[in-house]
Design an enzyme around this catalytic site. Sequence first.
Site, PDB file in Angstrom:
ATOM      1  CG  HIS A   1      -7.633  -1.555   2.693  1.00  0.00           C
ATOM      2  ND1 HIS A   1      -6.488  -1.298   3.132  1.00  0.00           N
ATOM      3  CD2 HIS A   1      -8.086  -2.880   2.643  1.00  0.00           C
ATOM      4  CE1 HIS A   1      -5.926  -2.335   3.002  1.00  0.00           C
ATOM      5  NE2 HIS A   1      -6.894  -2.716   1.975  1.00  0.00           N
TER       6      HIS A   1
ATOM      7  NE  ARG B   1     -10.157  11.437   4.170  1.00  0.00           N
ATOM      8  CZ  ARG B   1     -10.054  10.665   3.610  1.00  0.00           C
ATOM      9  NH1 ARG B   1      -9.726  10.674   1.796  1.00  0.00           N
ATOM     10  NH2 ARG B   1      -9.831   9.462   4.386  1.00  0.00           N
TER      11      ARG B   1
HETATM   12  N1  LIG Z   1       3.367  -0.830  -3.603  1.00  0.00           N
HETATM   13  C1  LIG Z   1       2.555  -0.997  -2.120  1.00  0.00           C
HETATM   14  N2  LIG Z   1       2.635  -2.450  -0.542  1.00  0.00           N
HETATM   15  C2  LIG Z   1       1.626  -2.337   0.662  1.00  0.00           C
HETATM   16  C3  LIG Z   1       1.246  -1.657   0.764  1.00  0.00           C
HETATM   17  C4  LIG Z   1       0.243  -1.962   1.414  1.00  0.00           C
HETATM   18  C5  LIG Z   1      -0.419  -0.995   1.814  1.00  0.00           C
HETATM   19  C6  LIG Z   1      -1.479  -1.163   3.212  1.00  0.00           C
HETATM   20  C7  LIG Z   1      -1.286   0.251   3.868  1.00  0.00           C
HETATM   21  C8  LIG Z   1      -2.501   0.545   5.183  1.00  0.00           C
HETATM   22  C9  LIG Z   1      -3.201  -0.843   5.322  1.00  0.00           C
HETATM   23  C10 LIG Z   1      -2.921  -2.588   4.773  1.00  0.00           C
HETATM   24  C11 LIG Z   1      -3.969  -2.960   4.886  1.00  0.00           C
HETATM   25  C12 LIG Z   1      -3.185  -4.607   4.094  1.00  0.00           C
HETATM   26  C13 LIG Z   1      -2.916  -3.979   2.978  1.00  0.00           C
HETATM   27  C14 LIG Z   1      -2.417  -3.565   2.627  1.00  0.00           C
HETATM   28  C15 LIG Z   1      -2.751  -1.445   3.542  1.00  0.00           C
HETATM   29  C16 LIG Z   1      -1.084  -0.076   0.849  1.00  0.00           C
HETATM   30  N3  LIG Z   1      -2.759   0.805   0.787  1.00  0.00           N
HETATM   31  C17 LIG Z   1      -3.711   0.502   1.169  1.00  0.00           C
HETATM   32  C18 LIG Z   1      -4.612   1.228   0.690  1.00  0.00           C
HETATM   33  C19 LIG Z   1      -4.144   2.139   0.575  1.00  0.00           C
HETATM   34  N4  LIG Z   1      -3.817   3.460   1.041  1.00  0.00           N
HETATM   35  C20 LIG Z   1      -2.779   1.811   0.315  1.00  0.00           C
HETATM   36  N5  LIG Z   1      -0.487   0.513  -0.291  1.00  0.00           N
HETATM   37  C21 LIG Z   1       0.676  -0.773  -0.408  1.00  0.00           C
HETATM   38  N6  LIG Z   1       1.478  -0.863  -1.398  1.00  0.00           N
HETATM   39 CA   LIG Z   2      -7.048   7.825   0.398  1.00  0.00          CA
END
Ligand SMILES: Nc1ncc2cc(-c3cccc4ccccc34)c(N3CC[C@@H](N)C3)nc2n1
Ligand SMILES: [Ca+2]
Length: 448
Positions: free
Chosen positions: A235, A291
Amino acid sequence: MFQKILVANRGEIAIRVMRACREMDIKTVAVYSDADNKALFAMYADEAAYVGPAPASQSYLNMEKIIEVAKQTGCDAVHPGYGFLSENSKFARRCAEEGITFIGPSADVIDKLGSKIESRKIAKAANIPTVPGTEDAVKDADEAILVAKDIGYPVLIKASAGGGGIGMRVVNSEEEFKDALETTMRLAGSAFGDPSVFIEKYILNPRHIEIQIMADKFGNVIYLGDRECSIQRRHQKLIEEAPSPIMTPELRKEMGEAAIRAAKAVGYSNAGTVEFIFSNGKFYFLEVNTRLQVEHGITELITGVDLVKAQIRVAAGFELGMTQEDVSIRGHAIECRINAEDPLNDFAPSPGKIRRYRSSGGPGIRVDSGVHTGYTISPYYDSMISKLCAYGEDRDEAIARMKRALYEYVVIGVTTNIPFHKAVMENEEFKKGNLSTRFIDDNNIVPA
Ligand SMILES: Nc1ncc2cc(-c3cccc4ccccc34)c(N3CC[C@@H](N)C3)nc2n1
Ligand SMILES: [Ca+2]
């Protein structure tokens, strides 16, 4: 217009805000901690005030001290940058109470959008595609298990007050559900002071695409294109680009107009980013960041809009001064976050003294940095050295320029992730634009 702005941040973003103020003939006040008392950013301001010891909790997060400095130095406004107090509604409220303009959305809007559950409701009501999942916070495991069964595993349990992937737990089967729920609620309670969690269907290896919005205090909202932020690790974003390689004018319009609907629904003002995931031709709303973001520079490069100046103008009560028709996207921009971390040692931070520093330059290159020769990267804050951006007429030229810039960059004395970025720029899948949030896992990137 403001006469004097306190920049409640450090490093490259503090310099970025001070540059915008300098160009607008607005005086600036820097705040610095023990760890930053010789730091470059303080020299870009007209005045500088010491706010406390190195730990952020005693300095850059010390609201009352920062407000006291703003009052003592006669500041009309405070720019929070990103991180630190930038999404802290209590700080925004305290500024308003003191008659100091917080350069960002109102405290109430920060509160509303700080809750992912509330944000999902707002998105749904605004006809924005959301991931199938629960309407409200999960009350008990049995009810949640029924929902999970209905939407199908794998599901994600997410902390409503969470951010940046913290408080997010994948559940692959019913057996794991109960203790995953308890663990996530406990973590959310201790990390964010709010144990509320909700469930979403887990969209497997999506792209992470976000829309930049800018809104004034009169209800005018525009979107300034899209950014692809899929290349990240735990992340932490590493490489971002604008526009996304898969963007089309139609898709951009659809996502942009969805972002505007969300902003108008809550009475948004100032800069904001609406985050989406994209998979199998569909996009889904995730959350809104209230932000200015680290990667705002690539949007500035392809639109020609100075987002920080726009923030200051709308915070001061001016109208946007541009309509959606005035926004045009030209060329392609890529940002590599240059960090003092070792890609060969699991990206472990490698703070220390920079003995020789010479950043890249030339056609199409922008470097936003807060470091210099002789500067010591502090272990108290993030290990960012700079944001290296490359602009080109098209993606291939942006990549070619980024590659050149990465080979030009000189940082002697600390280990950096430059070799990682070089390897990505030469990776076939990257060059084809085949990205997803699993990019680093799927492509064995060997730092060059
Ligand atoms: N229902 C659902 N499915 C897949 C997702 C994938 C992400 C995601 C977003 C960007 C990078 C990621 C890296 C590893 C695992 C997940 C992510 C995600 N994020 C990551 C942090 C926040 N911005 C929300 N939400 C998700 N929600
Ligand atoms: Ca955020």
